[in-house]
Design a protein around this motif. Structure first.
Motif, PDB file in Angstrom:
ATOM      1  N   GLU A  77      10.128 -10.394   2.569  1.00  0.00           N
ATOM      2  CA  GLU A  77       8.664 -10.500   2.516  1.00  0.00           C
ATOM      3  C   GLU A  77       8.311 -11.973   2.702  1.00  0.00           C
ATOM      4  N   THR A  79       5.496 -13.784   1.065  1.00  0.00           N
ATOM      5  CA  THR A  79       4.728 -14.545   0.070  1.00  0.00           C
ATOM      6  C   THR A  79       5.566 -15.687  -0.520  1.00  0.00           C
ATOM      7  N   ARG A 108      14.735  -5.377   5.034  1.00  0.00           N
ATOM      8  CA  ARG A 108      14.991  -4.710   3.745  1.00  0.00           C
ATOM      9  C   ARG A 108      15.998  -3.599   3.996  1.00  0.00           C
ATOM     10  N   GLU A 110      16.615  -0.571   3.291  1.00  0.00           N
ATOM     11  CA  GLU A 110      16.049   0.663   2.747  1.00  0.00           C
ATOM     12  C   GLU A 110      16.655   1.842   3.475  1.00  0.00           C
ATOM     13  N   GLY A 115       8.437   5.252   9.929  1.00  0.00           N
ATOM     14  CA  GLY A 115       7.584   4.227   9.321  1.00  0.00           C
ATOM     15  C   GLY A 115       8.294   3.329   8.328  1.00  0.00           C
ATOM     16  N   TYR A 117      11.676   0.922   8.130  1.00  0.00           N
ATOM     17  CA  TYR A 117      12.786   0.351   8.904  1.00  0.00           C
ATOM     18  C   TYR A 117      13.487  -0.719   8.086  1.00  0.00           C
ATOM     19  N   GLN A 122       5.724  -7.732  10.042  1.00  0.00           N
ATOM     20  CA  GLN A 122       4.608  -7.812   9.090  1.00  0.00           C
ATOM     21  C   GLN A 122       3.616  -8.845   9.583  1.00  0.00           C
ATOM     22  N   GLU A 126      -2.244 -15.494   3.133  1.00  0.00           N
ATOM     23  CA  GLU A 126      -2.221 -15.983   1.754  1.00  0.00           C
ATOM     24  C   GLU A 126      -3.314 -17.051   1.633  1.00  0.00           C
ATOM     25  N   ARG A 253       2.005  -1.957  -7.859  1.00  0.00           N
ATOM     26  CA  ARG A 253       2.762  -2.573  -6.763  1.00  0.00           C
ATOM     27  C   ARG A 253       4.108  -3.117  -7.240  1.00  0.00           C
ATOM     28  N   PHE A 255       6.153  -5.670  -7.115  1.00  0.00           N
ATOM     29  CA  PHE A 255       6.603  -7.069  -7.177  1.00  0.00           C
ATOM     30  C   PHE A 255       6.220  -7.643  -8.530  1.00  0.00           C
ATOM     31  N   TYR A 257       5.493 -10.701  -9.131  1.00  0.00           N
ATOM     32  CA  TYR A 257       4.589 -11.858  -9.093  1.00  0.00           C
ATOM     33  C   TYR A 257       3.111 -11.521  -9.194  1.00  0.00           C
ATOM     34  N   TYR A 258       2.759 -10.234  -9.092  1.00  0.00           N
ATOM     35  CA  TYR A 258       1.326  -9.910  -9.096  1.00  0.00           C
ATOM     36  C   TYR A 258       0.667 -10.094 -10.453  1.00  0.00           C
ATOM     37  N   ALA A 275       1.443   3.812   3.224  1.00  0.00           N
ATOM     38  CA  ALA A 275       0.802   2.512   2.969  1.00  0.00           C
ATOM     39  C   ALA A 275       0.733   1.700   4.258  1.00  0.00           C
ATOM     40  N   VAL A 276      -0.483   1.361   4.662  1.00  0.00           N
ATOM     41  CA  VAL A 276      -0.652   0.512   5.838  1.00  0.00           C
ATOM     42  C   VAL A 276      -0.517  -0.946   5.429  1.00  0.00           C
ATOM     43  N   GLY A 298      -2.984 -12.673  -1.597  1.00  0.00           N
ATOM     44  CA  GLY A 298      -2.608 -12.396  -0.210  1.00  0.00           C
ATOM     45  C   GLY A 298      -2.434 -10.918   0.039  1.00  0.00           C
ATOM     46  N   GLY A 302       2.342  -3.621   7.738  1.00  0.00           N
ATOM     47  CA  GLY A 302       3.462  -3.360   8.643  1.00  0.00           C
ATOM     48  C   GLY A 302       2.958  -3.126  10.065  1.00  0.00           C
TER      49      GLY A 302
END
Ligand code: HAM
Length: 415
Positions: A77, A79, A108, A110, A115, A117, A122, A126, A253, A255, A257-258, A275-276, A298, A302
């Protein structure tokens, strides 16, 4: 035959053109909102992601491509890299509020599916340096404006506030108490997270845990009046702008850090991975990474998912420029003439081409048609001797005699 790694994409010419169009449009909108581009390395020190995203998140605990004895990691990512670069290059010294955007590939590990990958594009932004609610509203409206600009309006914008790290402390105690009642039903991961980072259990994708979480305490109930007031102002400003949203108190979410505002946009035109885009505030991260306390917010989206929606909508991409002229050559001398002439025309920014396989005139004409060339010109021994060739307009078949010794004759005839 060696094939591409699982979860990666070959972006073939037809799709590369689409992507370039999409990226350019996105750039224009970021520019319109006065965001400046930043590019960072493809890999960073692994510690950067561990410290910012959080050790117990799915990304850090399962999905990172790390190498050199785990010293480095391909960025999952942007950020954390953007903030690292912001601090390392003293960007805060240049302006009190720094507005940056990026378009870049992420990595990642995954389980690939439609949708989702292992290498994906991205785009995101920010805004660093202000806690004002107007920045939250700008960031959310910017992300939606990008979708709208492509005609994507059938979306749901979910928004929530998750407070500060301090505010979450009493919530975590209450969540732990609640989940302890279901301890035996929790997965191994969640049992561990119950001790290390209970909030991350809220991201669970397991049916049984989703069911358990339905009656879990709600974070919003534990937040301070100040946090709630900030949230209300964000929502009111979104209303002013005309952005439709749904408050979703369960949106945390994945992460660490939010803080405060979080948001996500989903589309019914995507399958399971609906999720778009997603984003939120991360007001403590900059201090955690060694900077002065600096609020920031921020989002990221995708590119493949955006393009999937456009494909579903049968989006009308602008047609690529066709060839202006295709030289059909017969014989060595004509070939040499064509190569030199192509070079000169291309210097004048004229898109043109020729045959490279010494094929028949018929085959060359077929090729010219395939490229939808506006003009063709046949050059053989006769044309070189007389210095005159026929320029054929492909749309109506009309021909014009052109003196070919002077390139300007040709340029003025085809422009
Ligand atoms: P994220 O929700 O992990 O947030 O990713 C943002 C978007 O990237 C997702 O909504 C999705 O469209 C796309 N995406 C994520 N993973 C994949 C994948 N494996 N394959 C295809 N697309 C994917 C972030 O990355 C945060 N850094 C966003 C942010 C920026 N928050 C604050 N600033």
């Amino acid at each position: 035959m060696i094939q591409r790694p699982r979860g990666t994409l070959d972006i073939l010419p037809e799709n590369a053109v689409k992507r370039l169009f999409v990226e350019n449009k996105i750039r224009d909108i970021f520019d319109n909102f006065n965001y400046q581009e930043i590019r960072t390395p493809s890999f960073e020190k692994t510690a950067l992601f561990k410290r910012s995203i959080g050790e117990e998140t799915d990304i850090v605990s399962k999905e990172m491509y790390s190498f050199n004895n785990d010293e480095y990691t391909l960025k999952p990512e942007m950020t954390a890299p953007v903030i690292r670069a912001y601090l390392e290059n003293n960007l805060y010294a240049q302006s009190p509020v720094t507005k940056l955007y990026y378009i870049s590939n992420m990595y990642r590990h995954e389980n690939p599916q439609a949708g989702r990958y292992r290498e994906f594009g991205q785009f995101g932004a920010e805004a660093i340096g202000s806690f004002d609610y107007t920045v939250d509203a700008e960031m959310i409206s910017l992300s939606i404006r990008i979708l709208n600009e492509f005609g994507i309006n059938d979306i749901i914008t979910k928004i929530n506030t998750i407070g500060s790290i301090d505010e979450r402390k009493s919530y975590i105690i209450s969540l732990k108490e609640y989940l302890a009642k279901y301890y035996d039903d929790l997965s191994v991961d969640s049992k561990r997270r119950l001790e290390t980072n209970p909030l991350r259990i809220l991201d669970s994708k397991l049916d049984i845990e989703i069911e358990i979480l339905k009656d879990a305490p709600i974070l919003y109930d534990f937040l301070t009046p100040e946090t709630k007031e900030h949230f209300t102002k964000v929502l009111d400003t979104l209303k002013d702008i005309g952005i439709k949203y749904e408050v979703d108190y369960k949106l945390v979410r994945g992460f660490d850090y939010y803080t405060s505002t979080t948001f996500e946009v989903v589309s019914n035109d995507l399958g399971a991975q609906n999720a778009v885009l997603g984003g939120g505030r991360y007001d403590a991260l900059i201090e955690q990474l060694g900077g002065n306390p600096t609020p920031a917010i921020g989002f990221a989206s995708g590119i493949e998912r955006l393009i999937m929606i456009l494909d579903k909508m049968n989006f009308n991409y602008p047609a690529a420029d066709n060839l202006k002229i295709y030289f059909v050559t017969i014989g060595e001398e004509a070939k040499r003439f064509a190569v030199k002439t192509l070079y000169d025309l291309r210097k004048q920014n004229i898109k043109c081409d020729t045959d490279y396989l010494n094929r028949s005139v018929k085959a060359q004409m077929r090729e010219a048609n395939k490229f939808q060339s506006e003009y063709t010109m046949v050059v053989g021994e006769n044309e070189l001797k007389s210095g005159i060739s026929k320029l054929k307009k492909m749309s109506d078949g009309n021909t014009t005699d052109i003196g070919i010794q002077n390139i300007n004759n040709l340029i003025s005839a085809i422009l």
